[in-house]
Scaffold this motif. Structure first.
Motif, PDB file in Angstrom:
ATOM      1  N   ARG A  81       0.814  -1.214   0.000  1.00 25.41           N
ATOM      2  CA  ARG A  81       0.000   0.000   0.000  1.00 25.41           C
ATOM      3  C   ARG A  81       0.845   1.261   0.000  1.00 25.41           C
ATOM      4  NH1 ARG A  81      -5.010  -0.698   4.163  1.00 25.41           N
ATOM      5  NH2 ARG A  81      -4.870   1.574   3.952  1.00 25.41           N
ATOM      6  N   VAL A  82       2.038   1.198   0.582  1.00 25.05           N
ATOM      7  CA  VAL A  82       2.843   2.414   0.725  1.00 25.05           C
ATOM      8  C   VAL A  82       3.869   2.580  -0.389  1.00 25.05           C
ATOM      9  CG1 VAL A  82       2.553   2.358   3.216  1.00 25.05           C
ATOM     10  CG2 VAL A  82       4.559   1.286   2.200  1.00 25.05           C
ATOM     11  N   LYS A  83       4.034   1.585  -1.258  1.00 23.65           N
ATOM     12  CA  LYS A  83       5.038   1.672  -2.314  1.00 23.65           C
ATOM     13  C   LYS A  83       4.437   1.890  -3.696  1.00 23.65           C
ATOM     14  CE  LYS A  83       8.434  -1.212   0.086  1.00 23.65           C
ATOM     15  NZ  LYS A  83       9.308  -2.413  -0.007  1.00 23.65           N
ATOM     16  N   LEU A  84       3.136   2.095  -3.764  1.00 24.67           N
ATOM     17  CA  LEU A  84       2.504   2.353  -5.051  1.00 24.67           C
ATOM     18  C   LEU A  84       2.900   3.733  -5.551  1.00 24.67           C
ATOM     19  CD1 LEU A  84      -1.077   0.964  -4.316  1.00 24.67           C
ATOM     20  CD2 LEU A  84       0.741  -0.131  -5.632  1.00 24.67           C
ATOM     21  N   GLN A  85       3.090   3.831  -6.859  1.00 26.89           N
ATOM     22  CA  GLN A  85       3.488   5.104  -7.452  1.00 26.89           C
ATOM     23  C   GLN A  85       2.294   5.992  -7.782  1.00 26.89           C
ATOM     24  OE1 GLN A  85       5.769   3.840 -10.831  1.00 26.89           O
ATOM     25  NE2 GLN A  85       7.523   3.191  -9.608  1.00 26.89           N
ATOM     26  N   SER A  86       1.140   5.401  -7.995  1.00 26.59           N
ATOM     27  CA  SER A  86      -0.059   6.182  -8.307  1.00 26.59           C
ATOM     28  C   SER A  86      -1.295   5.333  -8.054  1.00 26.59           C
ATOM     29  CB  SER A  86      -0.046   6.670  -9.767  1.00 26.59           C
ATOM     30  OG  SER A  86      -0.052   5.561 -10.643  1.00 26.59           O
ATOM     31  N   VAL A  87      -2.425   6.013  -7.856  1.00 26.29           N
ATOM     32  CA  VAL A  87      -3.726   5.357  -7.697  1.00 26.29           C
ATOM     33  C   VAL A  87      -4.715   6.135  -8.551  1.00 26.29           C
ATOM     34  CG1 VAL A  87      -5.487   4.520  -6.109  1.00 26.29           C
ATOM     35  CG2 VAL A  87      -3.112   4.729  -5.332  1.00 26.29           C
ATOM     36  N   GLU A  88      -5.315   5.458  -9.528  1.00 29.34           N
ATOM     37  CA  GLU A  88      -6.175   6.144 -10.486  1.00 29.34           C
ATOM     38  C   GLU A  88      -7.501   5.410 -10.619  1.00 29.34           C
ATOM     39  OE1 GLU A  88      -6.269   7.160 -15.304  1.00 29.34           O
ATOM     40  OE2 GLU A  88      -4.463   6.352 -14.346  1.00 29.34           O
ATOM     41  N   ILE A  89      -8.590   6.171 -10.650  1.00 27.05           N
ATOM     42  CA  ILE A  89      -9.929   5.632 -10.923  1.00 27.05           C
ATOM     43  C   ILE A  89     -10.292   5.998 -12.354  1.00 27.05           C
ATOM     44  CG2 ILE A  89     -12.379   5.797 -10.362  1.00 27.05           C
ATOM     45  CD1 ILE A  89     -11.642   6.187  -7.478  1.00 27.05           C
ATOM     46  N   ARG A  90     -10.671   4.997 -13.138  1.00 26.08           N
ATOM     47  CA  ARG A  90     -10.992   5.230 -14.547  1.00 26.08           C
ATOM     48  C   ARG A  90     -12.402   4.713 -14.842  1.00 26.08           C
ATOM     49  NH1 ARG A  90      -6.617   3.290 -18.746  1.00 26.08           N
ATOM     50  NH2 ARG A  90      -5.523   4.981 -17.643  1.00 26.08           N
ATOM     51  N   GLN A  91     -13.198   5.544 -15.524  1.00 25.72           N
ATOM     52  CA  GLN A  91     -14.564   5.200 -15.887  1.00 25.72           C
ATOM     53  C   GLN A  91     -14.836   5.584 -17.333  1.00 25.72           C
ATOM     54  OE1 GLN A  91     -16.596   7.304 -12.456  1.00 25.72           O
ATOM     55  NE2 GLN A  91     -17.912   5.481 -12.599  1.00 25.72           N
ATOM     56  N   GLY A  92     -15.421   4.665 -18.087  1.00 22.23           N
ATOM     57  CA  GLY A  92     -15.908   4.981 -19.409  1.00 22.23           C
ATOM     58  C   GLY A  92     -17.353   5.463 -19.330  1.00 22.23           C
ATOM     59  N   PRO A  93     -17.944   5.803 -20.482  1.00 23.49           N
ATOM     60  CA  PRO A  93     -19.345   6.285 -20.471  1.00 23.49           C
ATOM     61  C   PRO A  93     -20.316   5.284 -19.856  1.00 23.49           C
ATOM     62  CG  PRO A  93     -18.296   6.732 -22.586  1.00 23.49           C
ATOM     63  CD  PRO A  93     -17.348   5.865 -21.826  1.00 23.49           C
ATOM     64  N   LEU A  94     -20.169   4.000 -20.220  1.00 19.59           N
ATOM     65  CA  LEU A  94     -21.069   2.990 -19.675  1.00 19.59           C
ATOM     66  C   LEU A  94     -20.858   2.796 -18.181  1.00 19.59           C
ATOM     67  CD1 LEU A  94     -23.254   0.872 -20.213  1.00 19.59           C
ATOM     68  CD2 LEU A  94     -21.423  -0.761 -20.774  1.00 19.59           C
ATOM     69  N   ALA A  95     -19.577   2.799 -17.743  1.00 25.46           N
ATOM     70  CA  ALA A  95     -19.294   2.621 -16.319  1.00 25.46           C
ATOM     71  C   ALA A  95     -19.840   3.783 -15.493  1.00 25.46           C
ATOM     72  CB  ALA A  95     -17.789   2.482 -16.112  1.00 25.46           C
ATOM     73  N   GLN A  96     -19.824   4.987 -16.036  1.00 28.30           N
ATOM     74  CA  GLN A  96     -20.379   6.128 -15.308  1.00 28.30           C
ATOM     75  C   GLN A  96     -21.876   5.969 -15.085  1.00 28.30           C
ATOM     76  OE1 GLN A  96     -19.236   9.910 -17.015  1.00 28.30           O
ATOM     77  NE2 GLN A  96     -17.173   9.180 -17.487  1.00 28.30           N
ATOM     78  N   ARG A  97     -22.589   5.465 -16.082  1.00 28.44           N
ATOM     79  CA  ARG A  97     -24.034   5.287 -15.950  1.00 28.44           C
ATOM     80  C   ARG A  97     -24.377   4.109 -15.060  1.00 28.44           C
ATOM     81  NH1 ARG A  97     -27.258   8.090 -19.322  1.00 28.44           N
ATOM     82  NH2 ARG A  97     -28.896   6.521 -18.998  1.00 28.44           N
ATOM     83  N   ARG A  98     -23.493   3.084 -15.035  1.00 32.46           N
ATOM     84  CA  ARG A  98     -23.806   1.849 -14.295  1.00 32.46           C
ATOM     85  C   ARG A  98     -23.205   1.829 -12.903  1.00 32.46           C
ATOM     86  NH1 ARG A  98     -27.418  -1.773 -15.584  1.00 32.46           N
ATOM     87  NH2 ARG A  98     -26.041  -3.605 -15.550  1.00 32.46           N
ATOM     88  N   GLY A  99     -22.350   2.796 -12.563  1.00 34.43           N
ATOM     89  CA  GLY A  99     -21.869   2.909 -11.196  1.00 34.43           C
ATOM     90  C   GLY A  99     -20.712   2.006 -10.818  1.00 34.43           C
ATOM     91  N   TYR A 100     -19.811   1.713 -11.750  1.00 37.67           N
ATOM     92  CA  TYR A 100     -18.609   0.957 -11.406  1.00 37.67           C
ATOM     93  C   TYR A 100     -17.408   1.614 -12.074  1.00 37.67           C
ATOM     94  CZ  TYR A 100     -19.557  -1.276 -15.945  1.00 37.67           C
ATOM     95  OH  TYR A 100     -19.816  -1.512 -17.266  1.00 37.67           O
ATOM     96  N   ALA A 101     -16.194   1.164 -11.721  1.00 33.87           N
ATOM     97  CA  ALA A 101     -14.972   1.797 -12.217  1.00 33.87           C
ATOM     98  C   ALA A 101     -13.821   0.810 -12.152  1.00 33.87           C
ATOM     99  CB  ALA A 101     -14.643   3.048 -11.400  1.00 33.87           C
ATOM    100  N   ASP A 102     -12.758   1.114 -12.901  1.00 32.10           N
ATOM    101  CA  ASP A 102     -11.498   0.361 -12.833  1.00 32.10           C
ATOM    102  C   ASP A 102     -10.525   1.136 -11.949  1.00 32.10           C
ATOM    103  OD1 ASP A 102     -12.633  -1.377 -14.611  1.00 32.10           O
ATOM    104  OD2 ASP A 102     -11.600  -0.553 -16.369  1.00 32.10           O
ATOM    105  N   LEU A 103      -9.847   0.421 -11.056  1.00 31.27           N
ATOM    106  CA  LEU A 103      -8.842   1.028 -10.189  1.00 31.27           C
ATOM    107  C   LEU A 103      -7.469   0.618 -10.693  1.00 31.27           C
ATOM    108  CD1 LEU A 103      -8.613   2.764  -7.570  1.00 31.27           C
ATOM    109  CD2 LEU A 103      -8.246   0.614  -6.350  1.00 31.27           C
ATOM    110  N   LEU A 104      -6.652   1.587 -11.061  1.00 31.01           N
ATOM    111  CA  LEU A 104      -5.321   1.339 -11.612  1.00 31.01           C
ATOM    112  C   LEU A 104      -4.271   1.720 -10.581  1.00 31.01           C
ATOM    113  CD1 LEU A 104      -5.839   2.790 -15.208  1.00 31.01           C
ATOM    114  CD2 LEU A 104      -6.301   0.475 -14.373  1.00 31.01           C
ATOM    115  N   LEU A 105      -3.459   0.761 -10.171  1.00 36.00           N
ATOM    116  CA  LEU A 105      -2.413   0.962  -9.168  1.00 36.00           C
ATOM    117  C   LEU A 105      -1.071   0.997  -9.891  1.00 36.00           C
ATOM    118  CD1 LEU A 105      -3.739  -1.661  -6.601  1.00 36.00           C
ATOM    119  CD2 LEU A 105      -4.290   0.778  -6.715  1.00 36.00           C
ATOM    120  N   GLY A 106      -0.361   2.111  -9.808  1.00 39.86           N
ATOM    121  CA  GLY A 106       0.906   2.264 -10.498  1.00 39.86           C
ATOM    122  C   GLY A 106       2.040   1.557  -9.786  1.00 39.86           C
TER     123      GLY A 106
END
Length: 577
Positions: free
Chosen positions: A496-521
């Motif tokens: 948890r402390v050595k990650l370089q970045s934390v990003e939440i990504r949502q496409g148009p469908l994911a925004q309407r459906r209420g879910y997202a991808d979490l990208l850990l750098g």
């Protein structure tokens, strides 16, 4: 205070002789026993690589030129009848190669400064690079076959950027390679203490190294059997493509292959079914034996003498038959673990463990520390790194069901479009069939369309349901666990402390459906958790950022070892944990 006394060979060079050297000129020294050392530095600290490096470059160049020389000799015989002219051409190629190797050695030098390592090379196109000690992640030592015969090594200063950004030094003797490695580590530990450029580093005594994992001949052979490969046929294809003019026939002429196959076909035509079946079985067996032999050879060349040791500087890995590599992985630079397996080897209880590190390993972002082992052998290695493998009590969570449903529909969409296009073609008579067949086709179209859509949708849904059952993630106080895969599951464990970045990504469908991808750098890419519920993704991101904010990274290097888990076998084999 410890005083470093230079070797007797350096003391043998008088001050008067050094005073007569031109600026930047190096002093060639001899060590006891007749060994030719790396050239000693002049007063400005510059050193030239080992003089035998010229021979290593020359032989390597000749090795690379063998196939072109053969092509020139064979192809030139059709143009030049005089053998003496061909011999002169070959001799000219060798002479040019030798001159190039000598110039490359003559204009390649390095210097260990107070804050950095500098390397200069080239004659016409001059290149000078300087890498500060604090940017060097590790110092790897590699022994290629020719250099190994000459007692030389290539030193690779890994900066964490990998590939072209690495600083390479070829070639020095083994003692100089170890001295460079120890010097870098000493300067990193004592960054504020001045040092004299070019002086050998004084390295304190270290406790003996503890072997964590090793592979003997039996284990290596078993590993090779699981590394089935038909890459030899791809290599033969490439050779035939490059040197087809040397073959007595055209390998790309299908008619020629048909003529060669006619005679065996005629002979087999008069044989019974049992003989034909035996011939087919023999062909398949030959193919299998070639694949097994290829896997064993590749594995032996890469992992012969594999040995992983626990040292005060980190995990030291040595392996290789022809090209021998010696890499040390500092534990505080490890960002994640990868626990892998295969479709077949999983059934026999074999797994592999990789470390994702800021340093690179042959242009990859991970170091293989256990290529082929049991979970009882992998667990202690994971424990040394301070990463906890998931166990039976790990609170696994699955991605959003909406994401899995949407993915199934998107995956079935191409089948729907193809089925609809086929129905339109039949309905409009574009298939070019007669009236009778056209009428029958139109009547059958709704049934065929429904059957195709139903079968395709069922297969897609079944696949995604299986993946959804086996894809999961978990979060504890120190780590993030991500598991994916059905037949060949893989588990990633990130700090948890050595990650370089934390990003939440949502496409148009994911925004309407209420879910997202979490990208850990992490080093070399990202670790993704796909289809999380949006609220859970945000909560996990805030938890990770809070963990990072609480850490004093200046003290992180000292926190190298910690408790590890031992229950990953149950986590990787049971989807319902």
């Amino acid at each position: 205070m410890t005083e470093t006394i230079p070797p007797p060979a350096e003391r043998a060079v008088s001050d008067h002789a050094r005073a007569e050297l031109a600026p930047g000129e190096l002093v060639a020294t001899e060590q006891p026993g007749g060994e030719q050392p790396t050239d000693a530095p002049a007063d400005d600290g510059w050193r030239r690589t080992h003089r035998l490096g010229f021979l290593a470059r020359l032989l390597s160049g000749i090795q690379r030129a063998i196939l072109p020389i053969i092509a020139v000799v064979v192809g030139g015989r059709q143009i030049i009848d005089h053998a003496g002219i061909l011999a002169l051409l070959v001799l000219g190629v060798l002479v040019l190669n030798g001159v190039g190797a000598w110039l490359a050695w003559r204009h390649h030098r390095y210097r260990i400064g107070e804050d950095d390592i500098r390397v200069e090379r080239g004659l016409i196109s001059r290149t000078a690079r300087s890498v500060p000690f604090e940017r060097i992640q590790d110092v790897a030592i590699e022994e290629a076959p020719i250099a190994r015969l000459l007692g030389l090594v290539e030193v690779r200063f890994e900066t964490g950027a990998g590939g072209k950004d690495e600083l390479r030094l070829a070639y020095v003797d083994r003692a100089e390679g170890q001295r460079l490695r120890e010097t870098v580590r000493l300067r990193q530990r004592e960054a504020g203490e001045p040092a004299v450029a070019g002086e050998p580093a004084v390295v304190s005594a270290e406790p003996p190294e503890r072997v964590l994992f090793a592979m003997g001949p039996g284990r290596l052979l078993t590993f090779g059997l699981f590394e089935f490969s038909l890459v030899v046929f791809a290599a033969l294809f490439g050779v035939a493509q490059q040197f087809e003019f040397l073959l007595p026939f055209d390998p790309w002429d299908p008619d020629g292959w048909q003529e060669h196959a006619d005679l065996p076909a005629q002979l087999l035509g008069g044989l019974g079914m049992a003989v034909k079946a035996a011939g087919a079985a023999l062909a398949l067996l030959t193919l299998a034996l070639v694949g097994l032999a290829t896997g064993i050879v590749r594995t032996t060349l890469r992992d012969y003498g594999f040995r992983l040791e626990d040292t005060v500087r980190g995990l030291r890995r040595r392996r290789g038959l022809l090209t021998r590599t010696d890499v040390v992985m500092p534990l505080h630079r490890v960002q994640a673990l990868k626990l892998t397996t295969g479709i077949v080897r999983r059934r026999f209880g074999w797994h592999g463990l990789d470390l994702v590190s800021l340093a690179s390993d042959a242009k990859a972002a991970s170091h293989t520390v256990v290529p082929f082992g049991r979970m009882g052998e992998i667990a202690p290695v994971a424990a040394i790194t301070g990463f906890a493998l998931p166990g039976p009590d790990t609170p696994w969570r699955r991605p959003s069901g909406r994401h899995r449903f949407d993915s199934a529909l998107i995956g079935a969409l191409p089948l729907v479009l193809l089925a609809g296009l086929a129905a339109i073609v039949v309905a409009l008579g574009w298939a070019g069939v007669g009236d009778e067949w056209e009428a029958a086709g139109r009547r059958a179209t709704p049934h065929l369309l429904a059957l195709g859509l139903g079968a395709g949708a069922a297969l897609v849904m079944l696949r995604h349901w299986f993946l959804w059952r086996y894809d999961r993630y978990a979060l504890n106080a120190r780590h993030i666990h991500v598991r994916r895969g059905w037949l060949a599951p893989r588990i990633d464990v990130a700090s948890r402390v050595k990650l370089q970045s934390v990003e939440i990504r949502q496409g148009p469908l994911a925004q309407r459906r209420g879910y997202a991808d979490l990208l850990l750098g992490i080093a070399g890419g990202t670790l993704s958790i796909e289809g999380m519920k949006l609220a859970e993704a945000r909560a996990l991101r805030e938890a990770v950022l809070a963990s990072i904010a609480e850490i004093d990274f200046s003290q992180l290097a000292g926190q190298q070892k910690g408790p590890g888990g031992t229950g990953a076998l149950s986590a990787i084999d049971s989807p319902d944990q």
